[in-house]
Every structure is written in structure tokens, then in C-alpha cells.
Scaffold this active site. Structure first.
Site, PDB file in Angstrom:
ATOM      1  N   GLY A 267       0.852  -1.088   0.027  1.00 53.74           N
ATOM      2  CA  GLY A 267       0.018   0.115  -0.409  1.00 53.74           C
ATOM      3  C   GLY A 267       1.085   1.211   0.164  1.00 53.74           C
ATOM      4  O   GLY A 267       1.687   1.468   0.912  1.00 53.74           O
ATOM      5  N   SER A 268       0.191   2.272  -0.319  1.00 52.74           N
ATOM      6  CA  SER A 268       1.439   3.347  -1.125  1.00 52.74           C
ATOM      7  C   SER A 268       0.848   4.320  -1.549  1.00 52.74           C
ATOM      8  O   SER A 268      -0.811   5.017  -1.905  1.00 52.74           O
ATOM      9  CB  SER A 268       2.451   3.216  -1.490  1.00 52.74           C
ATOM     10  OG  SER A 268       2.216   2.252  -2.677  1.00 52.74           O
TER      11      SER A 268
END
Length: 224
Positions: free
Chosen positions: A185-186
Site C-alpha cells: 500500500g502506498s
């Protein structure tokens, strides 16, 4: 097609999955446990393969558009003060990537790399307001011949622990080409000129190298 950054993880996971399946098949007498281990192992492999997928994208290159650098959802559109590079106000468009999104970063514009810097930092959740300045991140500025400097920033999220950035200062790059990868996730921020015409809305899903984020008014046209 899978991204080169996932090769080691994919091969390691594949080996471990095969080992788990074989061991459970020949050494476990409890049927339900054997099947559970095998199903979980295969699901883990599928998730790893899904995360590191790298679909081929052939953008319709345009000097009049800034394309999405990643797949995801637009979570921020606002005017901000950039303390790192521009030292003035810009329009920030932020795209959040969940673990199920393609995590390849692509150049949003064509031009030459003017600035590329890695910053170690925290691992706040990617949608946190302070993640842009406090999380692990890389800042890249592409100088375009028509519109000047366009900045994008790769930001690690709570799950991410490694950002891969291929941009090197002085390098010529093409819109839509592979610029790096963020594991798990980013988020990616785009900092655009104040005269940029934003083409997306909050909560809109975008596709890297495909969706137009903004068109930027030519400075010469703006003065007329």
C-alpha cells in the site's frame, strides 16, 4: 507479465508453496489440515503474482497532458506550499494505491530528470495528511520543454517498506515508461502549476499511463 522488482519474491514464494504442498501431501494424515495448508499456500502465491503484475501500457503520448503515474484512487486535490523543491504554491493531486492495485510507477510526462532524491522517513498510513513530508519517499522532478517542471513523489505507506525509483538526474524519459515500483500500500503525489486544468475528481479511479490528470496551459498562451 510481472515486474522485475518481484522476481526474487515470486521465485521464493513459488519454492515455498511447492514445498508446503509436497510436505503436506506426503507427511500429513489429517485430510482437512492437508487441504487447508495447500489452499492457503496457493492463495498466497496468487496474491503475490497479482501484486507484482505489470500490464503493458502503450500511452497515447501528449505534451498537452499530464497522465496518471499509477493506478489507484484520487484522494487529494488541493493547493499546497511545496517546501522541498519549488518553494511556492502548487496544485497537489494525490493518488492512493491499495494492495490490489498495480504498483508500477510510470512517468507522467516526457522530458529530462532535473531532480531525484530519496528521503528516509516514517510509515504512516498513506492517506495521512503528513505522509507527504514525513514518510519514506522519493521526489522526482521532470523538466518538460513546453510546461516547465512537473514533480511527482512516491510515498511509502504503513505496509510498504521499500520504494524503487529509476529516475536519475540528467536522464531523458518518455511519458508512460516504467519509473519505479512501491511495494504494497502506498501513494503518489503530483505537484502541478497553478494554471493546470485538473481533469479528475476526488474518489475517481485512475489508470497509470492512461488517465489524464491535468492539462497545463502553455505559459506563452497564458500571457496572450
Amino acid at each position: 507479465m510481472f515486474h522485475r522488482e518481484g522476481q526474487t519474491i515470486i521465485l521464493t514464494t513459488f519454492f515455498l508453496v511447492i514445498t508446503a504442498v509436497l510436505v503436506s501431501q506426503f507427511y500429513l494424515d489429517i485430510t482437512w489440515l492437508r487441504w487447508a495448508i495447500q489452499i492457503i499456500a496457493v492463495l498466497i502465491l496468487v496474491l503475490i503474482l497479482q501484486f507484482f503484475r505489470n500490464p503493458k501500457r502503450v500511452p497515447v503520448k501528449s505534451f498537452d497532458e499530464v497522465l496518471a503515474p499509477v493506478d489507484g484512487k484520487v484522494v487529494v486535490i488541493e493547493e499546497v506550499e511545496d517546501p522541498e523543491y519549488f518553494k511556492d504554491k502548487r496544485i497537489q493531486v494525490s493518488i492512493f494505491m491499495s494492495p490490489v492495485n498495480v504498483h508500477v510507477t510510470r512517468y507522467p510526462v516526457s522530458g529530462s530528470i532535473k531532480y531525484s532524491k530519496y528521503h528516509p522517513g516514517k510509515y504512516l498510513v498513506a492517506w495521512h495528511p503528513k505522509s507527504s513530508l514525513e514518510n519514506e519517499r522519493t521526489t522526482v522532478v521532470v523538466n518538460t520543454p513546453k510546461f516547465g517542471d512537473i514533480l511527482y513523489r512516491q510515498i511509502a505507506g504503513a505496509m510498504a517498506r521499500r520504494i524503487v525509483n529509476y529516475a536519475e538526474e540528467g536522464q531523458s524519459v518518455q511519458q508512460g515508461d516504467d519509473a519505479g515500483f512501491i511495494k504494497f500500500g502506498s501513494r503518489v503525489d503530483l505537484l502541478l502549476p497553478l494554471n493546470a486544468a485538473i481533469a479528475v475528481k476526488l474518489d475517481q479511479k485512475v489508470v497509470g499511463a492512461k488517465t489524464c490528470i491535468a492539462t497545463v496551459i502553455n505559459k506563452m498562451d497564458d500571457e496572450r
